[in-house]
Design a protein around this motif. Structure first.
Motif, PDB file in Angstrom:
ATOM      1  N   UNK A 213      77.000  87.358  30.589  1.00  0.00           N
ATOM      2  CA  UNK A 213      76.761  88.641  29.922  1.00  0.00           C
ATOM      3  C   UNK A 213      76.741  88.492  28.406  1.00  0.00           C
ATOM      4  N   UNK A 214      77.384  87.457  27.906  1.00  0.00           N
ATOM      5  CA  UNK A 214      77.559  87.308  26.465  1.00  0.00           C
ATOM      6  C   UNK A 214      76.711  86.206  25.842  1.00  0.00           C
ATOM      7  N   UNK A 215      75.933  85.484  26.636  1.00  0.00           N
ATOM      8  CA  UNK A 215      75.084  84.410  26.101  1.00  0.00           C
ATOM      9  C   UNK A 215      73.975  84.106  27.096  1.00  0.00           C
ATOM     10  N   UNK A 216      73.144  83.118  26.756  1.00  0.00           N
ATOM     11  CA  UNK A 216      72.059  82.709  27.653  1.00  0.00           C
ATOM     12  C   UNK A 216      72.493  81.638  28.636  1.00  0.00           C
ATOM     13  N   UNK A 217      73.776  81.281  28.637  1.00  0.00           N
ATOM     14  CA  UNK A 217      74.276  80.229  29.514  1.00  0.00           C
ATOM     15  C   UNK A 217      74.297  80.688  30.973  1.00  0.00           C
ATOM     16  N   UNK A 218      74.116  79.700  31.866  1.00  0.00           N
ATOM     17  CA  UNK A 218      74.269  79.952  33.296  1.00  0.00           C
ATOM     18  C   UNK A 218      75.728  79.693  33.673  1.00  0.00           C
ATOM     19  N   UNK A 219      76.336  80.621  34.384  1.00  0.00           N
ATOM     20  CA  UNK A 219      77.746  80.495  34.747  1.00  0.00           C
ATOM     21  C   UNK A 219      77.925  80.729  36.242  1.00  0.00           C
ATOM     22  N   UNK A 220      79.083  80.305  36.748  1.00  0.00           N
ATOM     23  CA  UNK A 220      79.432  80.583  38.136  1.00  0.00           C
ATOM     24  C   UNK A 220      79.842  82.049  38.262  1.00  0.00           C
ATOM     25  N   UNK A 221      79.254  82.741  39.203  1.00  0.00           N
ATOM     26  CA  UNK A 221      79.612  84.142  39.438  1.00  0.00           C
ATOM     27  C   UNK A 221      79.842  84.336  40.927  1.00  0.00           C
ATOM     28  N   UNK A 222      80.979  84.901  41.292  1.00  0.00           N
ATOM     29  CA  UNK A 222      81.298  85.107  42.704  1.00  0.00           C
ATOM     30  C   UNK A 222      80.572  86.344  43.220  1.00  0.00           C
ATOM     31  N   UNK A 223      79.965  86.201  44.389  1.00  0.00           N
ATOM     32  CA  UNK A 223      79.321  87.331  45.054  1.00  0.00           C
ATOM     33  C   UNK A 223      79.990  87.536  46.411  1.00  0.00           C
ATOM     34  N   UNK A 224      80.162  88.781  46.771  1.00  0.00           N
ATOM     35  CA  UNK A 224      80.974  89.140  47.934  1.00  0.00           C
ATOM     36  C   UNK A 224      80.107  89.404  49.169  1.00  0.00           C
ATOM     37  N   UNK A 225      80.611  88.959  50.324  1.00  0.00           N
ATOM     38  CA  UNK A 225      79.947  89.293  51.581  1.00  0.00           C
ATOM     39  C   UNK A 225      80.569  90.578  52.139  1.00  0.00           C
ATOM     40  N   UNK A 226      80.185  90.964  53.337  1.00  0.00           N
ATOM     41  CA  UNK A 226      80.712  92.203  53.920  1.00  0.00           C
ATOM     42  C   UNK A 226      82.229  92.152  54.101  1.00  0.00           C
ATOM     43  N   UNK A 227      82.745  90.966  54.469  1.00  0.00           N
ATOM     44  CA  UNK A 227      84.199  90.819  54.605  1.00  0.00           C
ATOM     45  C   UNK A 227      84.905  91.049  53.270  1.00  0.00           C
ATOM     46  N   UNK A 228      84.278  90.532  52.212  1.00  0.00           N
ATOM     47  CA  UNK A 228      84.852  90.701  50.890  1.00  0.00           C
ATOM     48  C   UNK A 228      84.897  92.153  50.467  1.00  0.00           C
ATOM     49  N   UNK A 230      85.033  94.775  52.446  1.00  0.00           N
ATOM     50  CA  UNK A 230      86.049  95.475  53.233  1.00  0.00           C
ATOM     51  C   UNK A 230      87.457  95.142  52.752  1.00  0.00           C
ATOM     52  N   UNK A 231      87.678  93.866  52.383  1.00  0.00           N
ATOM     53  CA  UNK A 231      88.987  93.474  51.878  1.00  0.00           C
ATOM     54  C   UNK A 231      89.302  94.214  50.583  1.00  0.00           C
TER      55      UNK A 231
END
Length: 242
Positions: A213-228, A230-231
């Motif tokens: 969000x703050x630069x042009x760099x590629x970073x690891x971002x967690x994405x949630x599945x349906x279980x995530x 619901x949790x």
């Protein structure tokens, strides 16, 4: 397939091709130097066939002196570089250097301008593979699908065809913002709750590459599945995660 006597095969390396036995010898020599176990021919052939699936190469069955047979594949140096890229980092570096030097030696021995173009393409591919590998080393949590997608988007334009297919993703994964919208909270809260409750695991989603969000760099971002989702819903609503 054609059969031929193994005594007539030897280690065949030409300007454009290398046989799997020669490449396997190089792989096992590099593995030995790096303290890694040798790979058997049948396992190596499986790896070559998987990497070169859908491409043109020559496959032969040769008879060994003990009356058994083995498969030998003739491939281009460019294809061999891609097979080498599947080895560990230390082994890979040794292999790509040797393959590059092999190609360069043929060019210097008076081969055609076409060979020079192929050499430069192979060198570009080598540098690209190393860059992708270094990127993945910095992002150890990336899901296999994310790595395959990133590698395909970077390497395929270099080689000019779909050498690395895009992965088939069987379920949808949601960003923190998308989950926040579903649950009526902020994306920052989603991240805080997930971190506090150790939800960023394979059970609840996967890490993908995303733009910072703050630069042009590629970073690891967690994405949630349906279980995530619901949790998170249970935790935010005050219930315990099942």
């Amino acid at each position: 397939m054609t059969s031929k006597n193994v005594a007539n095969v030897g280690s065949i390396v030409t300007e454009k091709t290398i046989d799997s036995q020669s490449l396997l010898a190089m792989v096992n020599e590099a593995r030995k130097q790096c303290g890694e176990p040798e790979v058997r021919n049948n396992k190596f052939i499986e790896k070559v066939e998987d990497e070169l699936d859908g491409e043109h190469y020559t496959k032969s069955v040769v008879q060994k002196s003990n009356k058994t047979s083995m498969v030998v594949i003739d491939m281009s140096i460019k294809q061999a570089l891609r097979v080498a890229a599947r080895e560990s980092k230390a082994v890979r570096r040794s292999l790509v250097d040797k393959l590059e030097n092999m190609q360069e030696a043929h060019i210097k021995s008076g081969k055609s301008a076409t060979g020079l173009v192929e050499y430069r393409q192979a060198r570009t591919l080598k540098m690209t593979v190393e860059a992708v590998t270094n990127l993945f080393d910095l992002m150890p949590n990336l899901a296999p699908e994310a790595k395959q997608t990133a590698a395909a988007s970077i390497i395929n334009p270099i080689v000019g065809f779909n050498a690395i297919p895009l992965p088939v993703i069987e379920q949808h994964y949601y960003t923190a913002g998308e989950v926040a919208e579903k649950l009526g909270v902020t994306a920052n809260k989603i991240g805080r709750v997930a971190n506090a409750n150790n939800l960023k695991t394979e059970q609840y989603g996967k890490f993908f590459l995303d733009k910072s969000k703050h630069s042009d760099k590629q970073v690891e971002a967690f994405r949630y599945n349906d279980n995530g989702i619901e949790a998170l819903r249970h935790i935010i609503s005050g219930a315990a995660v099942a």
